[in-house]
Design a protein around this motif. Sequence first.
Motif, PDB file in Angstrom:
ATOM      1  N   GLY A 114       3.008   3.720  -8.896  1.00 41.34           N
ATOM      2  CA  GLY A 114       3.648   4.870  -8.258  1.00 41.34           C
ATOM      3  C   GLY A 114       3.299   5.040  -6.801  1.00 41.34           C
ATOM      4  N   GLY A 115       2.509   4.133  -6.254  1.00 42.32           N
ATOM      5  CA  GLY A 115       2.162   4.223  -4.842  1.00 42.32           C
ATOM      6  C   GLY A 115       3.117   3.429  -3.970  1.00 42.32           C
ATOM      7  N   TRP A 116       2.707   3.236  -2.733  1.00 38.80           N
ATOM      8  CA  TRP A 116       3.520   2.489  -1.789  1.00 38.80           C
ATOM      9  C   TRP A 116       2.668   1.453  -1.078  1.00 38.80           C
ATOM     10  CZ3 TRP A 116       8.725   2.942  -1.601  1.00 38.80           C
ATOM     11  CH2 TRP A 116       9.291   4.094  -2.173  1.00 38.80           C
ATOM     12  N   CYS A 117       3.331   0.366  -0.671  1.00 38.15           N
ATOM     13  CA  CYS A 117       2.637  -0.723  -0.010  1.00 38.15           C
ATOM     14  C   CYS A 117       3.541  -1.315   1.064  1.00 38.15           C
ATOM     15  CB  CYS A 117       2.253  -1.797  -1.039  1.00 38.15           C
ATOM     16  SG  CYS A 117       1.056  -3.009  -0.450  1.00 38.15           S
ATOM     17  N   LEU A 118       2.939  -1.948   2.043  1.00 37.99           N
ATOM     18  CA  LEU A 118       3.672  -2.590   3.130  1.00 37.99           C
ATOM     19  C   LEU A 118       3.362  -4.083   3.087  1.00 37.99           C
ATOM     20  CD1 LEU A 118       5.544  -1.627   5.437  1.00 37.99           C
ATOM     21  CD2 LEU A 118       3.530  -1.510   6.907  1.00 37.99           C
ATOM     22  N   ARG A 119       4.420  -4.904   3.049  1.00 39.12           N
ATOM     23  CA  ARG A 119       4.278  -6.356   3.041  1.00 39.12           C
ATOM     24  C   ARG A 119       4.551  -6.867   4.458  1.00 39.12           C
ATOM     25  NH1 ARG A 119       7.882  -7.379  -0.497  1.00 39.12           N
ATOM     26  NH2 ARG A 119       6.541  -7.633  -2.333  1.00 39.12           N
ATOM     27  N   LEU A 120       3.558  -7.555   5.044  1.00 43.55           N
ATOM     28  CA  LEU A 120       3.651  -7.988   6.428  1.00 43.55           C
ATOM     29  C   LEU A 120       3.489  -9.501   6.526  1.00 43.55           C
ATOM     30  CD1 LEU A 120       1.314  -5.320   8.113  1.00 43.55           C
ATOM     31  CD2 LEU A 120       3.808  -5.294   8.049  1.00 43.55           C
ATOM     32  N   SER A 121       4.200 -10.103   7.463  1.00 45.26           N
ATOM     33  CA  SER A 121       4.007 -11.508   7.786  1.00 45.26           C
ATOM     34  C   SER A 121       4.366 -11.711   9.245  1.00 45.26           C
ATOM     35  CB  SER A 121       4.860 -12.408   6.883  1.00 45.26           C
ATOM     36  OG  SER A 121       6.243 -12.125   7.069  1.00 45.26           O
ATOM     37  N   ARG A 136      -1.105   5.484   1.817  1.00 45.63           N
ATOM     38  CA  ARG A 136      -1.499   6.694   1.096  1.00 45.63           C
ATOM     39  C   ARG A 136      -0.779   7.889   1.701  1.00 45.63           C
ATOM     40  NH1 ARG A 136      -7.700   7.987   1.314  1.00 45.63           N
ATOM     41  NH2 ARG A 136      -7.800   6.269  -0.196  1.00 45.63           N
ATOM     42  N   ARG A 137      -0.222   8.719   0.841  1.00 44.28           N
ATOM     43  CA  ARG A 137       0.513   9.898   1.306  1.00 44.28           C
ATOM     44  C   ARG A 137      -0.434  10.830   2.063  1.00 44.28           C
ATOM     45  NH1 ARG A 137       5.348  11.167  -0.802  1.00 44.28           N
ATOM     46  NH2 ARG A 137       4.878   9.807  -2.580  1.00 44.28           N
ATOM     47  N   ARG A 138      -0.018  11.255   3.252  1.00 36.81           N
ATOM     48  CA  ARG A 138      -0.843  12.165   4.035  1.00 36.81           C
ATOM     49  C   ARG A 138      -0.834  13.558   3.405  1.00 36.81           C
ATOM     50  NH1 ARG A 138      -2.012  10.086   9.218  1.00 36.81           N
ATOM     51  NH2 ARG A 138      -0.714   8.291   9.812  1.00 36.81           N
ATOM     52  N   PRO A 139      -1.920  14.328   3.563  1.00 40.12           N
ATOM     53  CA  PRO A 139      -1.946  15.694   3.014  1.00 40.12           C
ATOM     54  C   PRO A 139      -0.770  16.512   3.539  1.00 40.12           C
ATOM     55  CG  PRO A 139      -4.129  15.039   3.783  1.00 40.12           C
ATOM     56  CD  PRO A 139      -3.187  13.969   4.231  1.00 40.12           C
ATOM     57  N   GLY A 140      -0.140  17.248   2.641  1.00 38.90           N
ATOM     58  CA  GLY A 140       0.985  18.096   3.026  1.00 38.90           C
ATOM     59  C   GLY A 140       2.324  17.396   3.039  1.00 38.90           C
ATOM     60  N   THR A 141       2.337  16.086   2.782  1.00 35.46           N
ATOM     61  CA  THR A 141       3.605  15.349   2.766  1.00 35.46           C
ATOM     62  C   THR A 141       4.360  15.651   1.479  1.00 35.46           C
ATOM     63  OG1 THR A 141       2.690  13.560   4.096  1.00 35.46           O
ATOM     64  CG2 THR A 141       4.643  13.053   2.793  1.00 35.46           C
ATOM     65  N   PRO A 142       5.671  15.957   1.558  1.00 40.23           N
ATOM     66  CA  PRO A 142       6.450  16.229   0.335  1.00 40.23           C
ATOM     67  C   PRO A 142       6.389  15.061  -0.639  1.00 40.23           C
ATOM     68  CG  PRO A 142       7.701  16.827   2.304  1.00 40.23           C
ATOM     69  CD  PRO A 142       6.473  16.118   2.774  1.00 40.23           C
ATOM     70  N   GLY A 143       6.434  15.377  -1.922  1.00 39.91           N
ATOM     71  CA  GLY A 143       6.317  14.356  -2.943  1.00 39.91           C
ATOM     72  C   GLY A 143       7.433  13.346  -2.949  1.00 39.91           C
ATOM     73  N   ASP A 144       8.606  13.713  -2.406  1.00 41.76           N
ATOM     74  CA  ASP A 144       9.734  12.790  -2.400  1.00 41.76           C
ATOM     75  C   ASP A 144       9.831  11.984  -1.105  1.00 41.76           C
ATOM     76  OD1 ASP A 144      10.408  14.848  -0.735  1.00 41.76           O
ATOM     77  OD2 ASP A 144      12.399  15.206  -1.602  1.00 41.76           O
ATOM     78  N   ALA A 145       8.859  12.145  -0.212  1.00 48.10           N
ATOM     79  CA  ALA A 145       8.892  11.404   1.047  1.00 48.10           C
ATOM     80  C   ALA A 145       8.681   9.916   0.795  1.00 48.10           C
ATOM     81  CB  ALA A 145       7.824  11.937   1.998  1.00 48.10           C
ATOM     82  N   ARG A 146       9.326   9.091   1.594  1.00 44.25           N
ATOM     83  CA  ARG A 146       9.208   7.644   1.493  1.00 44.25           C
ATOM     84  C   ARG A 146       8.674   7.083   2.811  1.00 44.25           C
ATOM     85  NH1 ARG A 146      12.383   4.847  -2.402  1.00 44.25           N
ATOM     86  NH2 ARG A 146      13.138   6.278  -4.017  1.00 44.25           N
ATOM     87  N   PRO A 147       7.984   5.958   2.752  1.00 43.50           N
ATOM     88  CA  PRO A 147       7.466   5.377   3.992  1.00 43.50           C
ATOM     89  C   PRO A 147       8.584   5.053   4.986  1.00 43.50           C
ATOM     90  CG  PRO A 147       6.442   4.350   2.081  1.00 43.50           C
ATOM     91  CD  PRO A 147       7.560   5.193   1.566  1.00 43.50           C
ATOM     92  N   GLN A 148       8.347   5.415   6.211  1.00 41.25           N
ATOM     93  CA  GLN A 148       9.266   5.092   7.300  1.00 41.25           C
ATOM     94  C   GLN A 148       8.473   5.128   8.594  1.00 41.25           C
ATOM     95  OE1 GLN A 148      12.812   7.456   7.508  1.00 41.25           O
ATOM     96  NE2 GLN A 148      13.466   6.577   9.457  1.00 41.25           N
ATOM     97  N   GLY A 149       8.393   4.020   9.270  1.00 45.41           N
ATOM     98  CA  GLY A 149       7.606   3.972  10.493  1.00 45.41           C
ATOM     99  C   GLY A 149       7.827   2.685  11.241  1.00 45.41           C
ATOM    100  N   GLN A 150       6.781   2.235  11.939  1.00 46.10           N
ATOM    101  CA  GLN A 150       6.879   1.006  12.702  1.00 46.10           C
ATOM    102  C   GLN A 150       5.543   0.286  12.716  1.00 46.10           C
ATOM    103  OE1 GLN A 150       6.264   2.488  17.293  1.00 46.10           O
ATOM    104  NE2 GLN A 150       8.322   2.593  16.449  1.00 46.10           N
TER     105      GLN A 150
END
Length: 826
Positions: free
Chosen positions: A756-763, A798-812
């Motif tokens: 149920g967590g999230w991970c980032l695959r990098l190469s 890892r979800r940051r404190p206060g982040t909504p439960g339905d939030a998904r990773p999005q960044g750079q």
Amino acid sequence: MIDLATLPEAGNRLANADWQLCVTPEGAWTTPAEMDAGAAEWVPATVPGTAAAALEAAGRFSRETPMPLHDKDVWYRCSVAPTKPGTHVLRCDGLATVCEAWIDGAPLLSSDSMYQPLQVECDLEGPAELMFCFRALTPHFARKGPRARWRTRLVDEPGLRMVRSTLLGHIPGWCPSVHAVGPWRGMTLAACSDVLLHDVSIRSALREDGTGQLAVSLRPGDGFAGPARIACAGVEAPLEQQADGKLAATLDLPDIESWWPHTHGTPRLHEVRLVGEGRELLLARTGFRRIEVDRGPDGNGFGLLVNGVPVFCRGAVWTSADISALPGTRDAYRPWLELARDAHMNMLRIGGTMAPESPAFFELCDALGILVWQDLPFANFDYPASDPEFAAKVARETSDLLGRTSASPSLAVVCGGSEMHQQGAMMGLPEERWRGALTEEILPGAAASARPDVPYVPNSPSGGAMPFSPNAGIAHYYGVGAYRRPLEDARRAHVRFAGECLAFSNVPEPGAVSELAPCHHPDWKRGVPRDRDVGWDFEDVRDHYVRELYGIDLLDLRYGDPASYLDHGRAAVAEVMETSFAEWRRKGSGCGGALVWTFQDLMPGAGWGVVAHDGTPKSAWHGLRRAFAPLRLTVTDEGTNGLDIHLQNDTPVARAMRIEIACLREGHMPVASGSEVVEMPAHGSLTLPATRLIGAFFDTTFAFRFGPPSHDCVHVQVLDPDTEAVLDEAFHFPLGRKASARGAKISAEAFATADGGWCLRLSSDRIAQSVSIRDEAFLALDNWFHLAPGHVKMVALRRRPGTPGDARPQGQVLPLGGQPVPYAAG
């Protein structure tokens, strides 16, 4: 230790009291009878708590621009309603600092030490008003005492040497001027007939043959009904009457499972229970361990043996969970201590400049497997130890402070204070002037009585030709850091143990920076630590190592690209941390441990903390997390001896591992490679030359310079030979980081994991230096790392404190000096 235990049904009469406070000019009222009700402006307060926190909650105080409180009187009051008439006991675990108390206008107690618990009895026949006045300290600062042999510039108020209060709030340059005033530790009010126990002491020990011994003593209260037994780990023993009126029991526990720091094993705790008369009471959870000091073959070192095993102590110096409230609860401590555990820290030092923490701090460290180095609350000053009243007071404080941790296996070192020896020695005084009875007789005597199982050291630093000499005893090592020595000085200084080290102005992550003033603005500089009366600050120190590592003009960079300027600072600090600890942890270094200054910031900004004031890890935390891993691979440049590969296995499990090496041209093309399977013992280490893996001579460090360089990066990794999982990796840049290939093409993909967590695959197609992951909703558990070509790296999010439960990773994903690569989970 339990100081006061009541019947479960009795409760604490002050637990839900409606406390209020008001602030008055110094000496406005001598007693409650003189109180002018019309002149008092009362606001709600919390006990335990501080005046600063209560005023802040009421909108009357700002930690960014704090008003002084030590020049004012602060009054607290509440109404109490006993459930039964009769004699009651009031226990106060900490009153900061000069305090008087009354009940219905009658004097109840007085205190002149922030650290000394007090317990008094009073008669309560019905509802009553309890009132405390915390007096202004200004007149006490002016009190005369024995003449000081030296003075310190660290503290803004010289009179603090005569007052038993924390230096926090009085250290310009890195600590906001938030004064500690109020009932900062817990209070208990209970009927004497409801008191079960007083003064519970629980001492555990582990013998060399693996047998545990548990000694329990307690003083029964009016509510105690015997006979009773002590139970632990399936063994029971009766409590027996002693000559001093206490009850005591001793248990022998064969083959008890021992307690370890979490980097070296399991921090196993065992419940200690009081059993009798149909009632069971949990007294404590304790662990069985044995701690000894290892001075090394030459007798000049300092390290710890835990259960006979050498433990490289690594971590940081703790400041406070909150500079305004000075909390002492498990909820306040837990997120900070879990961050320390997650960074593979196995020791935290509570410095002499800080405020001692509550038993809850030690209980959590017990459970998390974090050793605690406890400085007693003395720092820099020449304290009036020749005053008999002062000497007796600090001996009582020490006995009570350490006695409350009697069940805690995490307490590993007791120290007589911070930088007192150093301060006197740096003033040019001879040794007989800066050593004395306080740290050599008074404090060690009290410490040995309260915690005979814990080693004592007189001061931090101490032990060398000068107290601050890093090649013997305990050092405060800032060769790499404030003194701007080259990175090689971490080895050249022959550091034996660093009670403090590697202080930098650590830049917070980009999200936090966006909320601060622009870089180099005066408001930004207020968050940058500095020593008093010097023409530089710790941002200058960080910039020095950015120039050393990357060879760039920082003024031009800050002018044209301030975001890149800060990123280079973040990257440099992580690199310096990893490089220094690679030297200290390698086999044969002679270093027993090192603690970074400091763990957390006390205010917003680029402070010393490796964790920001809001609990967000900085680049330094990520660098340390890699450097501190129980299974750690590092490399060191040994010049014409080539590249050495070092492997540490702190875990209790022996295992086979395969080490692979690749020397890369232009950051991606292997020109030499090799591998070897090694057997790593439990709690063991090894060192081997890189040429052993390659199988022939190869100039891995470009020391011989036979022609142009053949490679610009060396990548070493250690793998599980059965699963091919990468266990750790290390990098070396023989031409320097600035000469390493750029222009890496990175691929980033976020995906959900089975749990149920999230991970980032990098190469990446080539080496990418100091890669950072930026995501407003998720925290990357590894960051500011190098990314090797031809390999896939997984980074947990890892979800940051206060982040909504339905939030998904999005960044750079951003390599240092490169272009950002966006990612978004589908």
